[in-house]
Design an enzyme around this catalytic site. Structure first.
Site, PDB file in Angstrom:
ATOM      1  N   GLY A 111       0.724  15.670  13.399  1.00 18.82           N
ATOM      2  CA  GLY A 111      -0.039  16.646  14.073  1.00 18.82           C
ATOM      3  C   GLY A 111      -1.348  15.882  14.999  1.00 18.82           C
ATOM      4  CD  GLU A 114       3.532  17.369  16.826  1.00 18.10           C
ATOM      5  OE1 GLU A 114       3.287  17.696  15.344  1.00 18.10           O
ATOM      6  OE2 GLU A 114       4.360  18.167  16.864  1.00 18.10           O
ATOM      7  CD  GLU A 136       5.359  14.475  12.927  1.00 24.43           C
ATOM      8  OE1 GLU A 136       5.702  13.742  12.702  1.00 24.43           O
ATOM      9  OE2 GLU A 136       4.981  15.480  13.108  1.00 24.43           O
ATOM     10  CG  ASP A 330       3.324 -24.196  -8.663  1.00 24.21           C
ATOM     11  OD1 ASP A 330       3.395 -24.714  -8.948  1.00 24.21           O
ATOM     12  OD2 ASP A 330       3.956 -22.398  -8.611  1.00 24.21           O
ATOM     13  CD  GLU A 384       7.827 -13.564 -18.218  1.00 22.55           C
ATOM     14  OE1 GLU A 384       6.841 -14.762 -17.948  1.00 22.55           O
ATOM     15  OE2 GLU A 384       7.736 -12.724 -18.864  1.00 22.55           O
TER      16      GLU A 384
END
Ligand code: NAI
Length: 669
Positions: A111, A114, A136, A330, A384
């Site tokens: 809106g 708009e 919307e 790394d 991991e």
């Protein structure tokens, strides 16, 4: 100066400045009373004014759209009245005799855009926070205050449809390029530009006639193509709003007043649909998660990431694109390949050359870990392996005694990693999802010893990088993977029974999942899935297919072969027999059961957060409102009967969790 409840009117040298500043809210959204006040102000406006400038009194942006809290409990008739009021006020604004300017600084959405479109000119203040869009469709509706009509007239139907049908937001530079805004200016030059537009009043922008497609037969052809493109992405039955926009335009595109009327009526209908109601609930869930990220006043600017593999490299890139200074540790070769990916991400997200360059400048290769000492947040994303992680944290903690220490582990209990620390309370889990740039959720994991303040800081960090934090308890699989894996496992069992992967996936996509479980397992990596299932103690013999593939090295999309075979990144398809009728229930019942178990075990605080996690973590269909909302669509007795039938047919894995009997938690009454 006149003061209204939501607007401030000031006259300065023949220019009227109208500042929108909702007293009761930190952001500006348009509700019935702000529209009424605006209408009153416009009626009383002095015609001696050369120009009317509409701006915002909020630091948070221009106008974020209509106040969607008003949608709750609206009848179709009441919705229509509200929409028609808005249209009338914006028409009033459009028809003012003086120059009208929307001065857009920050978010200008729905809106809000708009309203800006009803002004003669739009001037945007340069900067990353100025973004424009009509989102919307994400709430199951479409623009209703003239947006579908005015945007097309301004920038042409092609550009307008691209914004409206996707609901995407664009930067102010992109908006200027396609003609949504007239000028992009730095904040210090606002006044001279406003005066220029007020005095010179250049001809307002309008789309060239050839982009308006005024002949119905052309609209019908273009509409059919738009329909086709939409149907590839979403189903009309699940998300009707964008299809409705195309229908309205094809029928009424050449007749402005009918198009406005049709726009209002179709939004009123959509607002009361179940899809829209669910999507509005999901919007509020998203806001709840965002609020969690604001719980601590912690604004880290220096991040150190250890491990530049699949996850670490992408986490570092994402943080740099979001404006933080990042050091990445790394092996130099691995960092190099991560920086290549970061460049691609920055180019995709930031578009402008200088912004891409700035993002890359913020991402600093740091093989020796020199950034550790000064970092505010240190994220470990290495292999991991408990021993590797423990050794790393022992060293990191000795170099920095203040930073938040975070691990991205997806399966190692925090309590085991934190044994390496003199102060185990410092360690928190910040669990990103793969691919980092696409998945909005981050699980913030609280180990048994984690200090609450660290959890709050981790959530604040997630907020800083535009992610949704979800606090979860440290338990195998945390929340999202734990709920997802039984669903993937059931898909593997169906495959073993000879049901085609494509047929299984079609059933899940038909339910509204973004991709089917077989394709998802291939995308995640079958080795990763298998390891995760083992951690959850679900590696029963029915998984032999998965084990065989992993042993053969067919790990999914990344190796070109998994359950599917891939060519150029796409799975090869073929005509297959449809899946058995009970496939959807077979896939869903284990998922819902695990959700109930997680609530019972308190892995997540409440049902609403669980729903949010599943929607933002793995794409449970938002229009269904999440697993618990889906469960609530049917009586508990009906679910239990279904579980009993499936347990009889397929075995104990379909036995309902104890949580189904639990009347005290907030899952079901
Ligand atoms: P990966 O194998 O792609 O990357 C790990 C990186 O860590 C490698 O580049 C390796 O060189 C580096 N590394 C190992 N030891 C190191 C050390 N001492 N110092 C610096 N760098 C070191 O692994 P991936 O997939 O990125 O996973 C990393 C972590 O993220 C794991 O804990 C995993 O459980 C978790 N995770 C993985 C997800 C996935 O989808 N792959 C999703 C969410 C979490």
């Amino acid at each position: 100066m006149s003061q209204y409840q939501q607007w401030i009117v000031e006259e300065k040298e023949n220019i009227t400045w109208l500042t929108f500043d909702r007293a009761d809210s930190s952001v500006n959204s348009l509700n019935e009373s702000s529209l009424l006040e605006l209408s009153e102000i416009l009626t009383k406006l002095s015609l001696a004014s050369k120009a009317l400038v509409i701006c915002s009194g909020k630091k948070t942006g221009f106008i974020v759209g209509a106040d969607i809290t008003q949608f709750k409990g609206l009848s179709e008739k009441a919705a229509l009245t509200l929409i028609e009021k808005g249209q009338a006020v914006f028409n009033q604004l459009e028809n003012l005799p003086m120059v009208t300017i929307a001065l857009i600084d920050g978010a200008c959405l729905g809106g809000g855009l708009e309203l800006a479109l009803a002004c003669r000119y739009r001037i945007a203040v340069s900067g990353l926070k100025t973004r424009l869009g009509l989102p919307e469709v994400k709430l199951g509706i479409h623009p209703g205050w003239g947006g579908t009509v005015r945007l097309g007239a301004l920038v042409g139907v092609k550009q307008a449809m691209s914004m409206i049908l996707t609901g995407r937001t664009i930067s102010c530079e992109a908006a200027q390029k396609i003609g949504v805004v007239d000028a992009v200016v730095p904040s210090r030059l606002i006044e001279p530009w406003v005066v220029h537009y007020a005095m010179v009043a250049p001809p307002p922008k309008r789309a060239s006639w050839q982009w308006l497609w005024r002949f119905k037969w052309i609209r019908a052809q273009v509409g059919a193509r738009l329909y086709q493109r939409l149907a590839k992405k979403v189903s009309k039955a699940h998300y009707p709003a964008p299809f409705q926009v195309v229908d309205n335009w094809v029928k009424w595109g050449a007749k402005r007043s009918q198009a406005m009327t049709k726009e209002a009526h179709s939004v009123a209908k959509l607002v009361v649909s179940t899809t829209s109601k669910r999507l509005v609930e999901v919007f509020f869930l998203q806001e709840t998660l965002k609020k969690l990220g604001k719980a601590a006043s912690f604004a880290p600017t220096k991040i150190h990431v250890i491990g530049a593999g699949v996850m670490g490299g992408d986490i570092a890139a994402w943080c740099a694109v979001q404006g933080l200074d990042v050091t990445l540790q790394d092996d130099p070769l691995i960092i190099g390949s991560a920086i290549k990916r970061a460049y691609a991400l920055a180019k995709e997200r930031l578009k402008e050359k200088h912004l891409v360059q700035q993002a890359l400048d913020r991402l600093c290769p740091d093989p020796k870990g020199q950034g550790i000492a000064k970092a505010h947040v240190i994220i470990e994303a290495v292999t991991e392996d408990l021993a590797v992680k423990k050794a790393l944290f022992a060293k990191v903690a000795s170099l920095n005694s203040q930073a938040v220490l975070a691990t991205n582990t997806s399966s190692i209990p925090l309590e085991e990693i934190s044994q390496a620390l003199a102060a185990p309370s410092r360690l928190v889990g910040i669990h990103f999802f793969n691919p980092v740039a696409k998945m909005p959720l981050i699980e913030v994991v609280k180990g048994k010893k984690t200090d609450e303040q660290q959890v709050k800081k981790a959530m604040a960090f997630a907020h800083c990088i535009g992610r949704l934090p979800l606090p979860v308890k440290s338990a195998p699989g945390f929340l999202v993977n734990r709920i997802l894996l039984p669903y993937l496992l059931e898909a593997v069992k169906l495959l073993e029974e000879g049901v085609a992967g494509l047929a299984i996936d079609a059933v899940a996509v038909g339910f509204g999942m973004p991709m089917g479980p077989v394709a998802l397992a291939d995308a995640v990596g079958l080795d990763v899935c298998l390891a995760a299932l083992k951690k959850l103690d679900r590696d029963d013999k029915a998984m032999s297919l998965l084990v065989d593939l992993v042993e053969k090295g067919d790990l999914g999309k990344k190796t070109g072969k998994g359950f599917y075979t891939y060519r150029h990144g796409h799975a090869l398809t073929a005509k297959v027999k449809p899946a058995p009728k009970d496939t959807l229930d077979r896939l869903l019942l284990p998922l819902l059961n695990e959700a109930v178990a997680c609530l019972r075990e308190g892995i997540v605080e409440n049902a609403a957060l669980l729903d949010a996690a599943c929607i933002f973590g793995f794409g449970f269909p938002a229009f269904r409102g999440g697993p618990v909302t889906h469960i609530r669509q049917q009586d508990k007795a009906q679910w239990l009967a279904l579980y009993a039938t499936f347990a009889k047919r397929y075995g104990d894995r379909f036995k309902p969790d104890l949580g189904w009997e639990n009347k005290t938690f907030d899952g079901f009454g």
